[in-house]
Scaffold this motif. Sequence first.
Motif, PDB file in Angstrom:
ATOM      1  N   VAL B  62       9.292  36.284  38.985  1.00  9.94           N
ATOM      2  CA  VAL B  62       9.891  37.548  38.543  1.00  9.94           C
ATOM      3  C   VAL B  62       8.790  38.367  37.889  1.00  9.94           C
ATOM      4  CG1 VAL B  62      11.663  38.625  37.105  1.00  9.94           C
ATOM      5  CG2 VAL B  62      12.091  36.389  38.127  1.00  9.94           C
ATOM      6  N   GLU B  63       8.629  39.618  38.314  1.00 12.34           N
ATOM      7  CA  GLU B  63       7.539  40.459  37.807  1.00 12.34           C
ATOM      8  C   GLU B  63       8.087  41.631  37.001  1.00 12.34           C
ATOM      9  OE1 GLU B  63       5.647  41.132  41.621  1.00 12.34           O
ATOM     10  OE2 GLU B  63       4.170  39.559  41.164  1.00 12.34           O
ATOM     11  N   GLY B  64       7.175  42.282  36.297  1.00  9.09           N
ATOM     12  CA  GLY B  64       7.554  43.519  35.609  1.00  9.09           C
ATOM     13  C   GLY B  64       8.047  43.315  34.195  1.00  9.09           C
ATOM     14  N   LEU B  65       7.507  42.301  33.497  1.00  4.03           N
ATOM     15  CA  LEU B  65       7.975  42.030  32.140  1.00  4.03           C
ATOM     16  C   LEU B  65       7.037  42.558  31.054  1.00  4.03           C
ATOM     17  CD1 LEU B  65       9.250  39.582  34.044  1.00  4.03           C
ATOM     18  CD2 LEU B  65      10.166  38.956  31.818  1.00  4.03           C
ATOM     19  N   GLY B  66       6.038  43.329  31.446  1.00  6.33           N
ATOM     20  CA  GLY B  66       5.186  43.949  30.426  1.00  6.33           C
ATOM     21  C   GLY B  66       4.141  42.985  29.880  1.00  6.33           C
ATOM     22  N   ASP B  67       3.795  43.189  28.595  1.00  5.14           N
ATOM     23  CA  ASP B  67       2.731  42.399  27.956  1.00  5.14           C
ATOM     24  C   ASP B  67       3.289  41.054  27.485  1.00  5.14           C
ATOM     25  OD1 ASP B  67       0.750  41.280  26.436  1.00  5.14           O
ATOM     26  OD2 ASP B  67       0.508  42.987  25.081  1.00  5.14           O
ATOM     27  N   LEU B  68       2.924  39.997  28.180  1.00  2.00           N
ATOM     28  CA  LEU B  68       3.416  38.664  27.818  1.00  2.00           C
ATOM     29  C   LEU B  68       2.315  37.829  27.165  1.00  2.00           C
ATOM     30  CD1 LEU B  68       5.689  37.695  30.877  1.00  2.00           C
ATOM     31  CD2 LEU B  68       6.281  38.909  28.784  1.00  2.00           C
ATOM     32  N   SER B  69       1.398  38.503  26.456  1.00  2.07           N
ATOM     33  CA  SER B  69       0.262  37.764  25.907  1.00  2.07           C
ATOM     34  C   SER B  69       0.653  36.835  24.756  1.00  2.07           C
ATOM     35  CB  SER B  69      -0.842  38.726  25.467  1.00  2.07           C
ATOM     36  OG  SER B  69      -0.363  39.598  24.475  1.00  2.07           O
TER      37      SER B  69
END
Lengths: 397, 397
Positions: B62-69
Amino acid sequence: MTALLKSLLIIAATLMASVTHAVAADQQPVLRGTGNLGIIVERTTGSLVIFDATERRMISRVEGLGDLSHASAVFSPDERYAFIFGRDGGLTKVDLLTSSIVHRVMQAGNSIGGAISDDGTLVAVANYEPGGIKVFDTATLAEVADIPATWTGGRSKTIGLEDAPGRRFLFSLWDAGETWIADFSKGNTPQITKLTGMGDRPYDALVTSDGRYYVAGLFGEDGLTVVDLWQSPLTPRRILRGYGNGETKLPVYKMPHLESWALAGNRFVLPAIGRHELLWVDARTFEETNRTAVYGQPVFAVAGPDGRNVWVNFAHPLNDTIQVVDSLTGSIVKQWKPGPAVLHIEFAPRGHDVWVSVRDANVVQVYDAYTFEKKAEIAANSPSGIFLTARAHRMGL
Amino acid sequence: MTALLKSLLIIAATLMASVTHAVAADQQPVLRGTGNLGIIVERTTGSLVIFDATERRMISRVEGLGDLSHASAVFSPDERYAFIFGRDGGLTKVDLLTSSIVHRVMQAGNSIGGAISDDGTLVAVANYEPGGIKVFDTATLAEVADIPATWTGGRSKTIGLEDAPGRRFLFSLWDAGETWIADFSKGNTPQITKLTGMGDRPYDALVTSDGRYYVAGLFGEDGLTVVDLWQSPLTPRRILRGYGNGETKLPVYKMPHLESWALAGNRFVLPAIGRHELLWVDARTFEETNRTAVYGQPVFAVAGPDGRNVWVNFAHPLNDTIQVVDSLTGSIVKQWKPGPAVLHIEFAPRGHDVWVSVRDANVVQVYDAYTFEKKAEIAANSPSGIFLTARAHRMGL
């Protein structure tokens, strides 16, 4: 009829068949999560109610499970399948999403519960007749192992079957006073370890939620026996010896259940057999710390995951009542009568709801764990055990 | 064209549309249980891998989740939906069955994790900027409450957001040294209780698995602070004061994580901040019992549900190694190098498998918890956090 017309009719018929199939597919169960499902055992009709624990409503009924007069259940790790242990030796795999029986085997003449291995691949059943346990592949219910409980006196009834970490099952021999460990960690041919001297007629057992201690209740003597599975060699140790202090035993109307023994704060609480008491036991030393006088002979004494309150039901004829006991003080904080024949109590996995079966009112009630307010009811035929799929993720249940 | 022919063509077209729809429906995800699903955070690409923990294989991305740092996740009670807390203030609800984003809100500028209420109805996020927490309806992600962390110094960063029984959230104010309790038990307007004197810069916290104790780690002093939520009035108590004994602090390469603090037998084990040590703390008294010297600065010290072994990873530059510590003896039983940048460790709910993310090898590895044999690998882009849906059923995660 023109050829074109004929062709069109054939196309239409073909399409109609597809659509019929598609409609059937639409009647298939909806896509849904399985973490909030539960089942209610309907003991007299040999059926299950599948329910949604979030919406607190029935989804469907599954019939044809045989004698469920003392039935229990475990769940696959994906929380889609229930394995139901019937009293008549029937082992049934039920698909909770399609509300159907996937497999069913009559694996013995008389059974008393079972367990599923930590990796979800093996399901084991404890049998009275013929005495021993049988182990099955959870995918197919094909038999993997047959372990007769043979001792010098013949074949013993087996009870207290529990899972332990590392693909192990533990169970006790009622007649022999032994506990056996069947270790499947090396494959499907188990290594068997036999512990003797467990005591006179172990009648039920539990594994603590960390899988460390196996505790067996004894019918033939005042006391219980604990085995610390972290120690080597494994050594049964008697605890609470003589907790009845030689007082005249009351007739036992119903054997208490041990699997639900609760860790409440720093103590385990357990129903005393044949006495109107709960026993509180230090969770490290297994020494008795105190007792709570209760309304009747306790059957289940169940704490939620927070261990804050313990809900207790009672044996016939006082089985219309629930008492809630504060685990810090040991005092009774609430008492009421849900109805005739309160048989089972199940906490939601995070403890906010409590499910209570009231057999002779044909209902399962849902209570708020903190306010004791009744939130919902689900109709069921002579409901007994209530099992939430969240059990799949816990040991010793 | 005859009228009949025309009618037949219309019927055919209508049926064709139905069939097309039916085919699309067949391409929908298959019916399956959700209790054995998990997600892997792909930190650099802002995406998730959804995997099957039984088959140990990827299902989808699933893509498009923003900054997952610095992302974490909680799950709905049905184990169908994941709520992902991104570093950029994004809160995303993902459907694990359809592999799609259901809702997404940018609720702050900079966030640091969240929690879900025990009844599954509320999801809360801790924010650095603007400091405070926000609470959302889990069904819609509509905002339910906005609780600014206002103190005499302005608005404080918030950290250590945890759920507690009875629709409560606890969180700490980094700048103010306070812990606040937002109690939603009476409805969606919370009652706020503020505890002062928690200590100098609480940087993370945990709630014990029974929901009884809230423990905050302190960045500004050697020590931690515990609050017993069963006592009234609530009184912060400093523990392990001066555990560094005034020794020169090492530079802290990475803050240890406290949420995963493990109950191992009778003790909690926790990573010492800025030291190459694990601290063992009595689970009743919160007094230090002993220490274990380890390979580097511990980041996670995680025990399985049996509390038998504790798996530890380390801060840069020693982050290629795992050590496993025996919780009975405190000795190191195993050490190896899974690869560059071991970021996270997640146990299967019943403890048989251990999932390890190795960021710079772009892989998640699955180990047997008892033999340490590697069972499987799943490819992932710069994997960091691994979260199994079984967390849905536990408190304080």
